[in-house]
Design a protein around this motif. Structure first.
Motif, PDB file in Angstrom:
ATOM      1  N   MET A   1     -10.972  -7.529  13.484  1.00  7.49           N
ATOM      2  CA  MET A   1     -10.288  -8.175  12.928  1.00  7.49           C
ATOM      3  C   MET A   1      -8.772  -7.381  12.542  1.00  7.49           C
ATOM      4  SD  MET A   1     -10.765 -10.706   9.639  1.00  7.49           S
ATOM      5  CE  MET A   1     -10.145  -9.878   8.363  1.00  7.49           C
ATOM      6  N   LYS A   2      -7.738  -8.173  12.978  1.00  9.08           N
ATOM      7  CA  LYS A   2      -6.192  -7.410  13.179  1.00  9.08           C
ATOM      8  C   LYS A   2      -5.925  -6.863  11.130  1.00  9.08           C
ATOM      9  CE  LYS A   2      -1.438  -8.254  14.007  1.00  9.08           C
ATOM     10  NZ  LYS A   2      -1.402  -8.799  13.352  1.00  9.08           N
ATOM     11  N   GLN A   3      -5.924  -5.591  11.171  1.00  8.90           N
ATOM     12  CA  GLN A   3      -5.200  -5.658   9.886  1.00  8.90           C
ATOM     13  C   GLN A   3      -4.158  -5.802   9.070  1.00  8.90           C
ATOM     14  OE1 GLN A   3      -4.784  -0.751   9.353  1.00  8.90           O
ATOM     15  NE2 GLN A   3      -5.564  -0.984   7.190  1.00  8.90           N
ATOM     16  N   LYS A   4      -4.586  -6.442   7.765  1.00  6.61           N
ATOM     17  CA  LYS A   4      -3.398  -6.992   7.641  1.00  6.61           C
ATOM     18  C   LYS A   4      -2.582  -5.818   6.647  1.00  6.61           C
ATOM     19  CE  LYS A   4      -5.354 -11.290   6.163  1.00  6.61           C
ATOM     20  NZ  LYS A   4      -6.188 -12.543   5.579  1.00  6.61           N
ATOM     21  N   LYS A   5      -1.326  -5.839   6.385  1.00  6.60           N
ATOM     22  CA  LYS A   5       0.200  -5.160   6.086  1.00  6.60           C
ATOM     23  C   LYS A   5       0.472  -6.024   5.179  1.00  6.60           C
ATOM     24  CE  LYS A   5       3.448  -5.111  10.031  1.00  6.60           C
ATOM     25  NZ  LYS A   5       3.338  -5.271  10.347  1.00  6.60           N
ATOM     26  N   ILE A   6       0.962  -5.624   3.496  1.00  5.34           N
ATOM     27  CA  ILE A   6       1.766  -6.783   3.015  1.00  5.34           C
ATOM     28  C   ILE A   6       3.314  -5.620   2.240  1.00  5.34           C
ATOM     29  CG2 ILE A   6      -0.174  -4.791   1.258  1.00  5.34           C
ATOM     30  CD1 ILE A   6       0.207  -6.914  -0.672  1.00  5.34           C
ATOM     31  N   ALA A   7       4.183  -6.043   2.324  1.00  3.93           N
ATOM     32  CA  ALA A   7       5.598  -5.472   1.257  1.00  3.93           C
ATOM     33  C   ALA A   7       5.687  -5.585   0.268  1.00  3.93           C
ATOM     34  CB  ALA A   7       6.770  -6.181   2.334  1.00  3.93           C
ATOM     35  N   LEU A   8       5.161  -3.783  -0.599  1.00  2.00           N
ATOM     36  CA  LEU A   8       5.997  -4.253  -2.256  1.00  2.00           C
ATOM     37  C   LEU A   8       7.331  -3.690  -2.114  1.00  2.00           C
ATOM     38  CD1 LEU A   8       2.480  -1.219  -1.887  1.00  2.00           C
ATOM     39  CD2 LEU A   8       2.419  -3.709  -2.551  1.00  2.00           C
ATOM     40  N   ILE A   9       7.820  -4.773  -2.471  1.00  2.00           N
ATOM     41  CA  ILE A   9       9.262  -4.757  -3.324  1.00  2.00           C
ATOM     42  C   ILE A   9       9.004  -4.330  -4.476  1.00  2.00           C
ATOM     43  CG2 ILE A   9      11.342  -6.142  -2.617  1.00  2.00           C
ATOM     44  CD1 ILE A   9      10.879  -7.728  -0.683  1.00  2.00           C
ATOM     45  N   ASN A  10       9.609  -2.777  -5.509  1.00  2.00           N
ATOM     46  CA  ASN A  10       9.042  -2.622  -6.489  1.00  2.00           C
ATOM     47  C   ASN A  10       9.720  -1.460  -6.301  1.00  2.00           C
ATOM     48  OD1 ASN A  10       7.780  -3.218  -9.186  1.00  2.00           O
ATOM     49  ND2 ASN A  10       6.116  -3.804  -8.298  1.00  2.00           N
ATOM     50  N   ASP A  11       9.613  -0.909  -8.011  1.00  2.00           N
ATOM     51  CA  ASP A  11       9.937   0.058  -8.264  1.00  2.00           C
ATOM     52  C   ASP A  11       9.123   1.392  -7.729  1.00  2.00           C
ATOM     53  OD1 ASP A  11       8.518   1.393 -10.244  1.00  2.00           O
ATOM     54  OD2 ASP A  11       9.420  -0.712 -10.862  1.00  2.00           O
ATOM     55  N   LYS A  31      -8.548  -1.588   2.070  1.00  2.00           N
ATOM     56  CA  LYS A  31      -7.759  -1.804   3.486  1.00  2.00           C
ATOM     57  C   LYS A  31      -7.108  -2.920   4.530  1.00  2.00           C
ATOM     58  CE  LYS A  31     -13.499  -1.429   4.229  1.00  2.00           C
ATOM     59  NZ  LYS A  31     -13.565  -2.146   2.534  1.00  2.00           N
ATOM     60  N   ILE A  32      -6.278  -2.677   2.955  1.00  3.08           N
ATOM     61  CA  ILE A  32      -4.466  -3.220   3.846  1.00  3.08           C
ATOM     62  C   ILE A  32      -3.678  -2.558   3.861  1.00  3.08           C
ATOM     63  CG2 ILE A  32      -2.678  -5.374   3.089  1.00  3.08           C
ATOM     64  CD1 ILE A  32      -5.391  -6.318   1.400  1.00  3.08           C
ATOM     65  N   GLN A  33      -2.898  -2.437   4.641  1.00  5.82           N
ATOM     66  CA  GLN A  33      -1.671  -1.669   4.834  1.00  5.82           C
ATOM     67  C   GLN A  33      -1.050  -1.856   3.256  1.00  5.82           C
ATOM     68  OE1 GLN A  33      -0.200  -1.698   8.163  1.00  5.82           O
ATOM     69  NE2 GLN A  33       1.478   0.345   8.406  1.00  5.82           N
ATOM     70  N   ALA A  34      -0.527  -0.731   2.822  1.00  2.23           N
ATOM     71  CA  ALA A  34       0.848  -1.062   1.977  1.00  2.23           C
ATOM     72  C   ALA A  34       2.043  -0.555   2.402  1.00  2.23           C
ATOM     73  CB  ALA A  34       0.507  -0.497   0.312  1.00  2.23           C
ATOM     74  N   VAL A  35       3.388  -1.522   2.484  1.00  2.00           N
ATOM     75  CA  VAL A  35       5.100  -1.124   2.978  1.00  2.00           C
ATOM     76  C   VAL A  35       5.820  -0.921   1.250  1.00  2.00           C
ATOM     77  CG1 VAL A  35       6.624  -1.297   4.400  1.00  2.00           C
ATOM     78  CG2 VAL A  35       4.074  -1.580   5.475  1.00  2.00           C
ATOM     79  N   ALA A  36       5.901   0.596   1.263  1.00  4.03           N
ATOM     80  CA  ALA A  36       7.068  -0.068   0.303  1.00  4.03           C
ATOM     81  C   ALA A  36       8.243  -0.527   0.772  1.00  4.03           C
ATOM     82  CB  ALA A  36       6.747   1.334  -0.835  1.00  4.03           C
TER      83      ALA A  36
END
Ligand code: PXL
Length: 276
Positions: A1-11, A31-36
């Motif tokens: 399964m393709k790994q998911k990614k989430i954008a974290l718009i935060n301080d 197991k989810i990729q986090a992008v700050a």
């Protein structure tokens, strides 16, 4: 399964365990990729008597442009602490640009606690936050934030379940399909999380009230909910997992005399998130 990614718009806050410093490791454990995507950079969070606060508004558009040039897409976009009114417009543009048909938008309308707004949240800023609610699938406010968004007097902070249902109904009319009002003091021994999903009966997850209220709790809750839900669990199960996880962290902090504004020692229990 393709790994998911989430954008974290935060301080990004150095000390005090909140926002990206909490959400990225928790999301990664699941197991989810986090992008700050930083909204502000602080030395400590705003509950400390002193903090360095660098509003990142001026730089956000250039920062985000790279992702536009790369034609990036996100499986989820989670928003939290915002430092200025203009940021709300930037965040809405981000959502419009990067969401796909199936992307999930999680809005934690970070504005205040215990009936009081955080120091950097002006009334104008709170008004602007209302616009963001229209873009959310999942909303994770505390009671202070629900009252602020709906223009209801917080009073003594006591609301019946009928009132909570009505309040969630009002918020759901603006867009979100799933709402959890977190950390509602129920009695001396219990804290209630009130769960509202459109076309379902509301449900409640109770947890034991342990010691004092702790900053950063909402950030841990919204991270676990985001990870669980993205990993295919129901909203109710996601909230239940988050509430149980937070309880363990709080108990650890109490047992080890960790100051209440140092955030939750989530590092101690990361392994428990890895199975989900
Ligand atoms: O945990 C919410 C939060 C996030 N970010 C900053 C804060 C707070 C709460 O005080 O100050 C900078």
């Amino acid at each position: 399964m393709k790994q998911k990614k989430i954008a974290l718009i935060n301080d990004i806050t150095g000390f005090g365990r909140c926002s990206v410093a909490v959400m990225a490791p928790i999301i990664s454990a699941m197991k989810i990729q986090a992008v700050a995507v930083p909204t502000a950079i602080l030395s400590t969070h705003t509950q400390f008597p002193e903090y360095y606060f660098d509003d990142y508004t001026d730089r956000m558009r250039d920062y985000i442009q790279t992702y536009k040039d790369l034609n990036m897409e996100f499986d989820a976009i989670a928003t939290g602490f915002l430092g200025s009114e203009e940021q709300v417009d930037i965040v809405i543009d981000f959502i419009d640009t990067f969401r796909t048909e199936n992307s999930l938008v999680i809005v934690d309308p970070v504005m205040g606690d215990y009936g009081k707004l955080y120091k950097t949240y002006t009334p104008q800023m709170c008004k602007k936050m209302e616009e963001l609610v229209h873009h959310a699938h999942i909303l994770t406010p505390n009671l202070t934030e629900v009252c602020t968004l709906l223009g209801i007097d917080f009073g003594d902070g006591k609301f019946s379940t009928d009132e909570l249902e009505k309040m969630c109904g009002e918020l759901a009319k603006r867009g979100p399909e799933h709402i959890v009002i977190t950390g509602i003091p129920f009695n001396r021994h219990q804290i209630m999380n009130y769960i509202y999903s459109v076309d379902e009966s509301p449900r409640i997850v109770m947890v034991d009230r342990i010691g004092v209220d702790r900053s950063g709790t909402g950030d841990v809750i919204s991270a676990v909910i985001s990870g669980m839900y993205l990993n295919g669990h129901s909203f109710y199960d996601s909230v239940k997992k988050a509430a149980g996880f937070v309880s363990k962290c709080i108990k650890y902090c109490e047992d080890n005399d960790v100051p209440s504004h140092w955030g939750l020692c989530f590092e101690m229990f990361m392994k428990e998130l890895m199975e989900d």
